[in-house]
Enzyme design. Structure first.
Site, PDB file in Angstrom:
ATOM      1  N   ARG A  30     -15.022 -26.151 -26.887  1.00 25.87           N
ATOM      2  CA  ARG A  30     -15.599 -25.370 -25.793  1.00 25.87           C
ATOM      3  C   ARG A  30     -15.220 -23.896 -25.913  1.00 25.87           C
ATOM      4  NH1 ARG A  30     -15.352 -30.647 -24.713  1.00 25.87           N
ATOM      5  NH2 ARG A  30     -16.690 -31.527 -23.103  1.00 25.87           N
ATOM      6  N   ARG A 126     -24.683 -42.903 -34.206  1.00 29.80           N
ATOM      7  CA  ARG A 126     -24.259 -42.900 -32.794  1.00 29.80           C
ATOM      8  C   ARG A 126     -25.418 -42.544 -31.852  1.00 29.80           C
ATOM      9  NH1 ARG A 126     -18.678 -39.879 -32.167  1.00 29.80           N
ATOM     10  NH2 ARG A 126     -18.837 -40.878 -30.128  1.00 29.80           N
ATOM     11  N   SER A 171     -19.589 -39.609 -18.986  1.00 24.94           N
ATOM     12  CA  SER A 171     -19.449 -38.994 -20.310  1.00 24.94           C
ATOM     13  C   SER A 171     -19.427 -37.480 -20.175  1.00 24.94           C
ATOM     14  CB  SER A 171     -20.623 -39.408 -21.203  1.00 24.94           C
ATOM     15  OG  SER A 171     -20.754 -38.487 -22.274  1.00 24.94           O
ATOM     16  N   ASP A 319     -10.192 -41.971 -25.206  1.00 30.93           N
ATOM     17  CA  ASP A 319      -9.922 -41.895 -26.649  1.00 30.93           C
ATOM     18  C   ASP A 319      -8.616 -42.580 -27.043  1.00 30.93           C
ATOM     19  OD1 ASP A 319     -12.279 -40.545 -27.072  1.00 30.93           O
ATOM     20  OD2 ASP A 319     -11.356 -38.563 -26.883  1.00 30.93           O
ATOM     21  N   LYS A 346     -18.012 -45.261 -30.156  1.00 29.91           N
ATOM     22  CA  LYS A 346     -17.212 -44.101 -30.582  1.00 29.91           C
ATOM     23  C   LYS A 346     -17.402 -43.921 -32.100  1.00 29.91           C
ATOM     24  CE  LYS A 346     -15.813 -42.885 -26.607  1.00 29.91           C
ATOM     25  NZ  LYS A 346     -16.350 -41.636 -26.068  1.00 29.91           N
TER      26      LYS A 346
END
Ligand code: S3P
Length: 433
Positions: A30, A126, A171, A319, A346
């Protein structure tokens, strides 16, 4: 693609040391993104130089952003504002990084040019429909393989309108993709989510000057934000610290001090889980770093017991479940993890991967549709396991090896560079065999 490297990890007699873990992966992505979209210069210190974040840096270089990286602790980014990015002259490779691909989709959907995003063999498998669906509802034109659900993604950007989106999953990547698209167009964009996912985008956008409001159940951003270049200090990654927290708990006679770890409440579920299991983890020196809470964590060997984990705690530790399953294998009694179906999509199917790895070393572990059931308390035998190219599986199995009866050989270990450069060296430094 990673070459297939292997590592053999021996049982430890005890662990000792003070250290800092590398910068937080989510915050680093970010920082690069918002600095690039800001007006003026940003200086970022403590950025994670893992492969995932280097993919984000590469993407912005392809979009015309000037990055001054001398390889020391600070990188300098000359922001181009919302309207200063240029059409890339080639496909952008996001490597293994889901965060790069999903957040960039939100940014690029609103940019008036054409981009193609691709990634490695794992990322191309994914699900991307979760960001394509809301972005399409805002007017985005995104095509992909497999009925527009997988990368490569072709994005014909521009022409977006503000929207309200009710995400079916907690999410942060979905939430952020919608907010990053919404912040570039006129009007107010609102995202609702079933449980609060990590809020690094919200915190850092505010830090860069965006008008953004978080409320119970969602976040809204007022479009056409003006971000201003900033100095950012990146906190240590609690997801990387998690391996050493579990290591310090399961290896007898151990004491580790992990300094400068991010303890944002949307990420610190691992501390709650391990404390509920009986783990001695103490937080000291709590302070704030560029809008994020950080602390030093002192961990000491503890007698762990099994617990049930589900609900709100899942996104707060999403995670960490590979290494939580290792802690559970060393705990007395049964641990049940529920409501964690996301683990199946994942970097690999982490439920299947941990059941294969720990099961092959004698742990009574059983997959559930949305989690795992682990009967702990029996010492792991040595053996050979495969990470399936997933960094967190490789590192979790290295921690399991510290408490096993004999050595464990881990196949496919170069993937640890994704999030934790220096992991193996740090492990060796603190281990006494
Ligand atoms: C991330 C969000 C989470 C997490 C991933 C990083 C982020 O993914 O698993 O490692 O930086 O926003 P989801 O949004 O798919 O839960």
């Amino acid at each position: 693609m990673h070459k297939v490297e292997t590592k053999t990890v021996l049982p430890a007699t005890r662990l000792r040391g003070d250290f800092i873990v590398p910068g937080d992966k989510s915050i680093s992505h970010r920082a690069i993104m918002f600095a690039s979209l800001a007006q003026g210069e940003s200086r970022i210190r403590g950025l994670l130089r893992g492969e995932d974040c280097l993919s984000t840096l590469h993407a912005f270089r392809c979009l015309g952003v000037e990055v001054n990286d001398k390889g020391d602790d600070e990188i300098i980014i000359q922001g181009r504002g919302l309207d200063g990015l240029k059409e890339p002259d080639d496909v952008i490779d996001c490597g293994n990084s889901g965060t790069t691909m999903r957040l960039m989709s939100g940014i690029l959907a609103a940019q008036p040019f054409f981009t193609i995003l691709t990634g490695d063999q794992y990322l191309r498998r994914r699900p991307m429909g979760r960001v394509i669906t809301p972005l399409t509802s805002m007017g985005a034109k995104i095509l992909g393989r497999d009925d527009h659900s997988k990368a490569p993604l072709a994005i014909d950007g521009g022409g977006l309108v503000a929207a309200e989106y009710h995400s079916p999953i907690a999410s942060a990547q979905v939430k952020s993709a919608v907010l990053l698209a919404g912040m570039q167009v006129d009007g107010v964009t609102t995202v609702y989510e079933p449980h609060l996912s990590r809020d690094h985008s919200e915190r850092m956008l505010r830090y860069f000057g965006a008008d953004l409001e978080s409320f119970s159940g969602g976040t809204r951003v007022k479009g056409r934000v003006v971000l201003s270049g900033k100095e950012v200090d990146v906190a240590g990654d609690i997801s990387s610290a998690a391996f050493f927290l579990v290591a310090g708990l399961i290896v007898p006679d151990s004491e580790l001090l992990l300094k400068n770890v991010g303890v944002n409440p949307t990420r610190s579920g691992i501390i709650d889980i391990l404390q509920q299991m009986g783990g001695a983890i103490e937080l000291t020196n709590l302070r704030e770093l560029s809008g994020e809470p950080v602390a030093d964590l002192l961990v000491k060997s503890s007698h762990l017991h099994g617990i049930e984990i589900g609900g709100d705690l899942i996104p707060r530790a999403i995670d960490e479940f590979p290494v939580v399953s290792v802690a559970a294998a060393f705990a007395d009694g049964v641990t049940i993890i529920r409501d964690a179906k996301e683990l199946r999509v994942k970097e690999t199917d982490r439920i299947a991967a941990m059941c294969d790895c720990l099961g092959s070393l004698g742990v009574a572990i059983e997959p559930l549709d949305d989690g795992m059931r682990i009967v702990g308390g029996r010492r792991l035998t040595g053996g050979e396991v495969n990470s399936c190219g997933d960094h967190r599986i490789a590192m979790s199995m290295a921690i399991a090896a510290l408490g096993a009866t004999t050595a464990i050989k881990i196949v496919d270990t170069a993937c640890t560079e994704t999030s934790f450069p220096g992991f193996w060296e740090l492990l060796t430094r603190i281990t006494e065999n």
